[in-house]
Scaffold this active site. Structure first.
Site, PDB file in Angstrom:
ATOM      1  N   VAL A   1      -4.962  -1.020   5.453  1.00  0.00           N
ATOM      2  CA  VAL A   1      -4.438  -2.365   5.689  1.00  0.00           C
ATOM      3  C   VAL A   1      -3.868  -2.952   4.404  1.00  0.00           C
ATOM      4  O   VAL A   1      -2.806  -3.584   4.420  1.00  0.00           O
ATOM      5  CB  VAL A   1      -5.527  -3.282   6.290  1.00  0.00           C
ATOM      6  N   GLU A   2      -4.533  -2.729   3.294  1.00  0.00           N
ATOM      7  CA  GLU A   2      -4.100  -3.327   2.029  1.00  0.00           C
ATOM      8  C   GLU A   2      -2.792  -2.724   1.509  1.00  0.00           C
ATOM      9  O   GLU A   2      -1.881  -3.458   1.151  1.00  0.00           O
ATOM     10  CB  GLU A   2      -5.187  -3.183   0.959  1.00  0.00           C
ATOM     11  N   THR A   3      -2.716  -1.380   1.445  1.00  0.00           N
ATOM     12  CA  THR A   3      -1.556  -0.749   0.788  1.00  0.00           C
ATOM     13  C   THR A   3      -1.033   0.495   1.489  1.00  0.00           C
ATOM     14  O   THR A   3      -0.100   1.125   0.976  1.00  0.00           O
ATOM     15  CB  THR A   3      -1.902  -0.341  -0.654  1.00  0.00           C
TER      16      THR A   3
END
Length: 186
Positions: free
Chosen positions: A59-61
């Protein structure tokens, strides 16, 4: 003779596609996990579910290193510099630096997983509260839980007052569920 060869191409193609479709192996192309060894190592060190770590990274990167967000979050797990500095001090991890956190996925995963352990200790292993706190900060989540704004359950995730955090929790849960379906073990 040529016609006979052509007759076998389509059924063979369908058979191969069917075999791929009915095995979970092809789904790993859709839901890949990068940095498995480092995730597994830190998961073992800090007793955090490796699929949770992978879901947060996704989700982050999307497993792309050296990222810096508009608000200054660094690296593959998007750690804020102040949070990273605090985690390095509290976790007694002097070899880690903010610069290394940005550019070295293994260092970022180590600090991020340490932070997840810390959040898990704070929230009594309520994974959804941990995920929300990873995004919105533990102070916000404690306030929501204490005031009854959110009860820390998936059924009431719509009650999270910050839209970005609400969406973040939902996305992490989605990828967690996909990863645990696709991969039998980590």
């Amino acid at each position: 003779m040529r016609m006979l060869k052509k007759r076998w191409v389509l059924p063979l193609f369908v058979l191969v596609l069917g075999a791929l479709f009915f095995s979970n192996g092809w789904m790993s192309w859709v839901y890949p996990i990068g940095y498995k060894e480092e995730i597994r190592k830190q998961s073992d060190s800090y007793a955090i579910d490796p699929f949770l770590i992978a879901s947060i990274i996704r989700v982050e990167t999307n497993f792309k290193p050296s990222k810096e967000s508009k608000v200054g979050a660094l690296g593959i797990m998007q750690l804020m510099p102040d949070t990273a500095t605090w985690a390095i001090e509290q976790g007694k991890l002097p070899e880690a630096t903010v610069e290394r956190i940005k550019h070295e996925p293994d260092t970022n995963i180590r600090i991020g997983t340490w932070y997840l352990r810390n959040l898990s200790d704070q929230f009594g292993d309520n994974t959804l509260a941990v995920v929300a706190a990873y995004n919105a900060g533990p102070g916000n989540v404690k306030k929501w839980l204490e005031e009854g704004t959110w009860d820390g359950k998936l059924e009431s995730v719509r009650n999270i007052p910050i839209g970005e955090t609400r969406h973040y929790v939902q996305r992490v849960v989605y990828y967690y569920n996909q990863y645990t379906k696709v991969y039998e073990t980590f």
